[in-house]
Design an enzyme around this catalytic site. Structure first.
Site, PDB file in Angstrom:
ATOM      1  N   GLU A   1     -23.905  16.331   9.638  1.00 42.06           N
ATOM      2  CA  GLU A   1     -23.604  14.952   9.213  1.00 42.06           C
ATOM      3  C   GLU A   1     -22.666  14.355  10.256  1.00 42.06           C
ATOM      4  O   GLU A   1     -21.626  14.944  10.555  1.00 42.06           O
ATOM      5  CB  GLU A   1     -22.960  14.935   7.826  1.00 42.06           C
ATOM      6  CG  GLU A   1     -22.486  13.561   7.360  1.00 42.06           C
ATOM      7  CD  GLU A   1     -23.592  12.510   7.351  1.00 42.06           C
ATOM      8  OE1 GLU A   1     -24.585  12.689   6.640  1.00 42.06           O
ATOM      9  OE2 GLU A   1     -23.469  11.506   8.099  1.00 42.06           O
TER      10      GLU A   1
ATOM     11  N   GLU B   1     -35.766  10.954   6.559  1.00 45.16           N
ATOM     12  CA  GLU B   1     -35.587  10.205   5.314  1.00 45.16           C
ATOM     13  C   GLU B   1     -36.147   8.802   5.577  1.00 45.16           C
ATOM     14  O   GLU B   1     -37.347   8.644   5.771  1.00 45.16           O
ATOM     15  CB  GLU B   1     -34.105  10.230   4.939  1.00 45.16           C
ATOM     16  CG  GLU B   1     -33.805   9.715   3.562  1.00 45.16           C
ATOM     17  CD  GLU B   1     -32.309   9.642   3.303  1.00 45.16           C
ATOM     18  OE1 GLU B   1     -31.908   9.903   2.180  1.00 45.16           O
ATOM     19  OE2 GLU B   1     -31.540   9.280   4.220  1.00 45.16           O
TER      20      GLU B   1
ATOM     21  N   GLU C   1     -31.892  11.291  -3.946  1.00 41.89           N
ATOM     22  CA  GLU C   1     -30.433  11.174  -4.115  1.00 41.89           C
ATOM     23  C   GLU C   1     -30.049   9.930  -4.922  1.00 41.89           C
ATOM     24  O   GLU C   1     -29.056   9.939  -5.638  1.00 41.89           O
ATOM     25  CB  GLU C   1     -29.732  11.176  -2.752  1.00 41.89           C
ATOM     26  CG  GLU C   1     -30.145  10.026  -1.858  1.00 41.89           C
ATOM     27  CD  GLU C   1     -29.539  10.091  -0.446  1.00 41.89           C
ATOM     28  OE1 GLU C   1     -29.047  11.149  -0.057  1.00 41.89           O
ATOM     29  OE2 GLU C   1     -29.578   9.063   0.247  1.00 41.89           O
TER      30      GLU C   1
HETATM   31  C1  NOJ Z   1     -27.165  11.379   3.356  1.00 44.33           C
HETATM   32  C2  NOJ Z   1     -28.350  12.268   3.197  1.00 44.33           C
HETATM   33  O1  NOJ Z   1     -29.497  11.512   2.918  1.00 44.33           O
HETATM   34  C3  NOJ Z   1     -28.054  13.247   2.110  1.00 44.33           C
HETATM   35  O2  NOJ Z   1     -29.189  14.040   1.850  1.00 44.33           O
HETATM   36  C4  NOJ Z   1     -26.862  14.076   2.497  1.00 44.33           C
HETATM   37  O3  NOJ Z   1     -26.554  14.965   1.453  1.00 44.33           O
HETATM   38  C5  NOJ Z   1     -25.659  13.191   2.792  1.00 44.33           C
HETATM   39  N1  NOJ Z   1     -26.000  12.167   3.701  1.00 44.33           N
HETATM   40  C6  NOJ Z   1     -24.514  13.968   3.377  1.00 44.33           C
HETATM   41  O4  NOJ Z   1     -24.852  14.357   4.681  1.00 44.33           O
HETATM   42 CA    CA Z   2     -29.570   9.056   2.735  1.00 44.91          CA
END
Ligand code: NOJ
Ligand code: CA
Length: 678
Positions: free
Chosen positions: A379, A476, A482
């Site tokens: 990330e 994505e 999410e």
């Molecule tokens: C956004 C991502 O789409 C998600 O899957 C991830 O858990 C978070 N960022 C943290 O990296």
């Molecule tokens: Ca995301």
């Protein structure tokens, strides 16, 4: 790549057609015709006909620059070349193994009429399922280094068309709910941009092979005329490049029905073949991981008493993965940097330094022992300079740990990617500007050097580069699962039937299906996932990705072994895929055949309406009987009231039969078809 062949035949070459009024090129089946001509102001314009329907009326073409004369007016045709292609190429992984590439090509050479011999070419390829065209600006003294300020490609679509789209150039990138409405209501939209004309023809506007250029959003400048609006750099320039250069392909997929768009390979066909050579290290498969708990807020990315990424927790997930045949275990939050406001502290991430309660060596050793792989995570929170300075070392570490896939993340508002500029000042860029287009690809290329595949979150839109770089395995680029944990609102039932005809036209999506606990409390708030249980299974077939997560907690799966069986059975890589039926935002059904095997799978989902489908099984092999293992909504199933009402049953079917499926409101059906060997 094995068995790749493509035949190119030069059928005509005319050096000078100076006064040519119009040049045309049609699809091999003759249904689609692209015509280039000039309007009364000597500006190049094009039209597209589908049969007798003008699906694109007179639309402008061209580029404008900061220093040089524009290449969008006072031009004439000085030559053209035609070619045909008819061949097949093999995908190392994908929706289908073999892709047919059959098209007619026209290259039009344009030159300025002012005597200065300024040059721009337009290359057009017309397939039976649509077309693409791109600008190719040859090397020329007056256009060495160029700054493109504007691309004025127009798409003048039929009035009264209906459009399905998300807004462009906004803070939340591609993560908006899709809208359906009159074309004239659109202001700025991302692509793929889907349209139905009043004659009932379906179109999708997008781009292919977006490399070293800015992405475009569509801008409705006047009613029904959409223009490419290239995403600018922080200083306003859209594209910095030098001649010779090529723009990405501007694509228009065309079909008499919605499923034709979903069955089209046009975007892949307009990309370059695999550049990585042997990609046997790119591993499609299924994974679980420390993820949903973070979004449900039962565990944290940051360190502390509820830290998710501990050694013990990871070993538990690895044992679960090994027991049930999963390939990977994603762990988020194991590396230093998550404490505090991680959305805004991208500069704190250390991509090679674990928190003290995560023993990466022990985890990797356990993975090896259990025959699963750790799935890596990077990330960045949008601090790309911080990430780039550690990228190579972080892939080195993962490679040593046996990692074959890394999920990346760029959580930052649109326009807020941080880059350390030439003079040391921070610059703020868009996720889809040229800087990031180049960063995402650098990341994929660097990963390839370490035999690692990339699953990009908060990505640049997919333009088919997985063909050229097969380690760009998923991304994505839309609202995923999410949003069902914390989104306001969560994804409504129509979201997936919308995705199927918009976002999914561009390529695989890491949606992360498979939530079994559909109603839960999160930080004191009651959450309801707008889905039945059967629909969560259907998503593995409906939403294509060569890597599929089983996103829920191990204990939720172990509590429902009957339904979980479908997730352990379903593959992530396919021999063939067929969009069987559907309409954007209403419903969609796919059939897919397992890569290298005889099993077929069907997945169908509906919106908030109950729906009866009757799907002819004419894709099954003649003379073979199949056991259909059916996971369908029960009689009382409903995405709010009765999400768990599921019927799991078997029957024997064969080609010539139809599969009748009743989908509950917010529901779906998943079917596995296993050939009966007698
Ligand atoms: C956004 C991502 O789409 C998600 O899957 C991830 O858990 C978070 N960022 C943290 O990296
Ligand atoms: Ca995301």
């Amino acid at each position: 790549m094995r068995n790749f062949y493509l035949t190119l035949v030069i059928v005509a070459l005319s050096i000078s057609t100076a006064q040519a009024e119009s040049l045309r090129v049609s699809s091999p089946d003759g249904e689609i015709t692209f015509a280039l001509s000039f309007n009364p102001r000597s500006e190049p314009v094009y039209t597209v006909h589908y049969g007798s329907e003008a699906v694109v009326r007179e639309s402008r073409l061209g580029l404008r620059f900061s220093h040089q004369a524009p290449l969008d007016q006072a031009l004439e045709i000085i030559g053209n070349q035609r070619r045909q292609a008819n061949g097949q190429w093999e995908q190392p992984w994908g929706e289908r193994r073999w892709v047919t590439d059959r098209h007619n090509e026209l290259l039009v050479q344009l030159q300025s009429t002012d005597g200065q011999a300024r040059r721009i070419d337009l290359r057009v390829r017309v397939f039976d399922d649509g077309l693409g065209f791109r600008y190719e600006v040859p090397e020329q003294a007056a256009y060495g280094q160029v700054n493109i300020l504007d691309e004025i490609t127009e798409f003048h679509l039929p009035g009264e068309s209906t459009a399905w789209w998300i807004p462009g150039r906004r803070y939340n990138r591609y993560e908006y709910l899709y809208r359906e409405g009159k074309l004239t209501e659109v202001e700025t939209a991302h692509t793929p941009f889907t349209v139905r004309t009043p004659a009932g023809t379906y179109l999708s506007l997008h781009e292919a092979a977006l490399v070293d250029y800015a992405a475009y959003v569509l801008d409705q400048r006047r009613d029904n005329v959409l223009q490419t609006n290239l995403t600018p750099w922080s200083d306003g320039v859209r594209v910095r490049t030098r001649t010779p250069f090529k723009s990405p392909w501007r694509t228009i997929q065309i079909s008499p029905d919605a499923v034709g768009l979903a069955n089209s390979d046009l975007i892949l066909n307009l990309n370059e073949p695999n550049r990585l050579g042997d990609v046997s290290w790119v591993e499609p498969g299924k994974y679980v991981g420390i993820w949903w708990s973070l979004h449900r807020a039962t565990e944290t990315w940051g360190s502390g008493p509820r830290h998710g990424a501990t050694t013990g927790n990871t070993l538990r997930y690895m044992d679960f993965a090994a027991r049930h045949g999963f390939d990977g275990v994603l762990v988020e939050g194991w590396n230093i940097g998550w404490d505090g406001d991680w959305f805004h502290n991208g500069s704190l991430f250390r991509f090679t330094e674990p928190y003290p309660d995560f023993d990466i060596e022990a985890v990797a050793a356990h993975a090896r022992k259990r025959g699963v792989r750790l799935v890596g995570h990077h990330e960045t929170s949008g601090d790309v300079s911080n990430y780039e300075s550690q990228m190579s070392a972080s892939f080195d570490l993962y490679r040593r740990m046996g990692v074959r896939q890394v999920k990346t993340g760029y959580v930052a508002d649109g326009g807020d990617i941080k880059r350390r500029g030439e003079n040391g000042h921070w610059r703020h860029e868009w996720h889809d500007g040229q800087f990031m287009v180049n960063h995402y690809l650098r990341n994929v290329q660097e990963a390839a050097r370490h035999q690692i595949s990339i699953n990009t979150h908060e990505p640049i839109k997919d333009t088919g580069l997985r063909r050229t770089y097969p380690n760009w395995i998923a991304r994505e680029g839309a609202r995923g699962q999410e949003y069902n944990a914390w989104g306001d609102p969560p994804n409504p039932p129509e979201h997936v039937p919308l995705l199927a005809f918009t976002r999914m036209l561009s390529g695989p999506m890491d949606f992360t299906p498979g939530i079994f606990d559909l109603q839960f409390e999160r930080e004191g708030e009651q959450r309801v996932i707008e889905s039945t249980l059967a629909r969560q299974l259907a998503l593995y077939v409906v939403i294509y990705s060569p890597i599929q997560m089983a996103a829920d907690f191990p204990e939720h799966y172990e509590a429902r072994p009957d339904a979980f069986k479908f997730i352990t059975d379903v593959p992530a890589d396919w021999e063939q895929s067929i969009a069987l039926a559907g309409e954007p935002g209403d419903f969609v059904a796919f059939a897919r055949q397992a890569r290298g095997g005889g099993d077929w799978y069907i997945g169908a989902v509906t919106d908030e309406q109950k729906r009866e489908l009757n799907l002819p099984l004419d894709f099954l092999e003649e003379g073979v009987s199949y056991t259909a293992e059916i996971y369908r909504d029960g009689p009382d199933a409903h995405f709010r009231e009765q999400p768990y009402d599921i019927v799991i049953e078997q029957r024997v079917v064969s080609r010539g039969d139809s599969m009748a499926l009743t989908l509950a409101p917010g529901g779906g059906a998943a079917v596995r078809l296993v050939p009966l060997s007698d």
